[in-house]
Design an enzyme around this catalytic site. Structure first.
Site, short mmCIF file in Angstrom:
data_model
loop_
_atom_site.label_atom_id
_atom_site.label_comp_id
_atom_site.label_asym_id
_atom_site.label_seq_id
_atom_site.Cartn_x
_atom_site.Cartn_y
_atom_site.Cartn_z
N SER A 231 -9.56 -0.35 -1.31
CA SER A 231 -8.39 0.01 -2.11
C SER A 231 -7.34 -1.11 -2.11
CB SER A 231 -7.76 1.29 -1.57
OG SER A 231 -7.61 1.24 -0.15
N HIS B 125 12.43 0.36 5.23
CA HIS B 125 12.94 -0.18 6.49
C HIS B 125 14.26 -0.92 6.32
CE1 HIS B 125 13.00 -1.95 10.47
NE2 HIS B 125 13.03 -3.16 9.95
N LYS C 151 -13.36 -4.45 9.31
CA LYS C 151 -13.74 -5.23 8.12
C LYS C 151 -12.75 -6.36 7.87
CE LYS C 151 -10.37 -3.30 5.56
NZ LYS C 151 -9.30 -3.97 4.78
N GLU D 155 -3.98 -8.08 8.74
CA GLU D 155 -4.32 -7.22 9.87
C GLU D 155 -5.49 -7.75 10.69
OE1 GLU D 155 -3.02 -4.72 11.30
OE2 GLU D 155 -1.50 -4.01 9.91
N TRP E 89 0.83 -1.21 0.00
CA TRP E 89 0.00 0.00 0.00
C TRP E 89 0.86 1.26 0.00
CZ3 TRP E 89 -3.78 1.93 -2.05
CH2 TRP E 89 -4.65 2.87 -1.51
N GLY F 283 -10.52 3.09 3.01
CA GLY F 283 -11.49 2.85 1.96
C GLY F 283 -11.16 1.61 1.15
N ASN G 38 -6.47 -10.84 4.12
CA ASN G 38 -7.36 -11.41 5.13
C ASN G 38 -8.26 -12.47 4.51
OD1 ASN G 38 -6.81 -9.61 7.61
ND2 ASN G 38 -7.07 -8.15 5.94
#
Length: 333
Positions: free
Chosen positions: A136, A31, A189, A280, A12, A134, A254
């Site tokens: 995406s 990172h 969600k 997540e 993302w 949103g 997910n």
């Protein structure tokens, strides 16, 4: 044209960098040294965005101060478990005249706080902190597939971010003053999406999926209202919009996790197989379940996913239990 700093180079984060670099100067903090070398030489990372070439105007750095300094808008796009560390890292460099945006869809797994609450607990000063959320998928947005999201926060600043970061006709941003609702919809969600993946994996069909999405939305609404969010936000892009796309698509981590759980796999093994990429919903499930138990909020789907993930509950038995609960009114309460 402004300077935009992005903290995080996952799927993302890279997708947002690709979008915003069409209008603005974008610098991305990476990172690891290996990822930095890969991105700064090839402008792609197939572990996150397969077969997508990033814009050559994007600058990459391993120096967090370099990404934050001189950026009018700083966007944190890390997994929720790394969000607090990201805030600690940028705190010495960010100032009140900058705008901080969280694009992380999750809840803190230890405290249950939203990401903006985590940021405000760490970063001193009085800078504006907003939330971007949103429906995406990173893979689609990075390719320029028309995508609409919402930025939540105080009215004037959210309107400014909306107008500044919208990239017509590919990326449309709406704004909302219900930041808490925007965050909760984006986080919870993910729990229902795991259930959606289980439905897909078991090939239970469209009737089951429709029931899941509808009753899952009820749970999200109950949770959100208990936190002071607005119900209309749950019917917007960060609520039902994100819920539909995440429950229905194999692009969702997910959803993919749920499909693998339906095969009998453990969630830890699925994450390991996917290069450590985070679903997540695992963390959100813990936070939401514990909050619901403490505050007597009826969230049977969330409880079911919690038991499947952490108590090795049998999926078929859990489904039977869900469908055998006492009859009740369809209302939220």
């Amino acid at each position: 044209m402004i300077n935009v700093g992005i903290i995080g180079a996952g799927g993302w984060g890279l997708a947002l960098a690709n979008i915003f670099s069409e209008k603005h100067n974008v610098k991305v903090w990476v990172h690891s040294e290996s990822s930095y070398k890969l991105l700064s030489t090839s402008y792609r990372n197939d572990n996150y965005l397969e077969n997508i070439q990033l814009n050559k105007s994007i600058k990459f750095t391993t120096d967090v101060g370099e990404a934050v300094n001189d950026s009018e808008i700083v966007i944190i796009v890390t997994p929720s478990f790394a969000f607090a560390d990201a805030c600690i890292n940028i705190e010495p460099y960010i100032s009140n005249d900058q705008i901080l945006v969280s694009a992380t869809k999750g809840l803190d797994r230890k405290t249950g706080k939203t990401m903006s609450e985590v940021a405000r607990s760490i970063i001193s000063g009085d800078l504006s902190i907003l939330t971007l959320s949103g429906p995406s998928h990173a893979e689609e947005a990075a390719k320029g597939v028309p995508t609409a999201v919402v930025v939540g926060g105080e009215k004037g600043v959210s309107e400014y971010v909306r107008d500044t970061l919208t990239v017509p006709p590919k990326f449309r941003i709406y704004n909302s003053t219900d930041q808490k609702g925007v965050e909760i919809g984006g986080a919870l969600k993910n729990i229902i999406a795991i259930a959606g993946g289980i439905v897909d994996g078991l090939k239970l069909g469209d009737n089951t999926k429709a029931a899941l999405i509808t009753r899952g939305l009820h749970e999200i609404v109950r949770f959100a209202l208990s936190k002071g969010a607005r119900i209309d936000t749950m019917y917007g892009l960060s609520g039902i919009g994100d819920l539909i796309v995440t429950c229905s698509s194999g692009l969702s981590r997910n959803n993919r996790l749920g499909r693998e759980l339906a095969k009998g796999k453990k969630y830890q093994d699925v994450i390991a197989e996917n290069h450590g990429q985070v679903a997540e919903g695992v963390y959100a499930t813990t936070a939401a379940y514990e909050y619901a138990q403490k505050n007597n909020i009826y969230m049977p789907i969330t409880e079911a996913i919690y038991n499947i993930l952490f108590n090795d509950a049998n999926i078929q038995d859990t489904l039977t239990e869900l469908m055998s609960k006492d009859a009740k009114s369809e209302g939220f309460f």
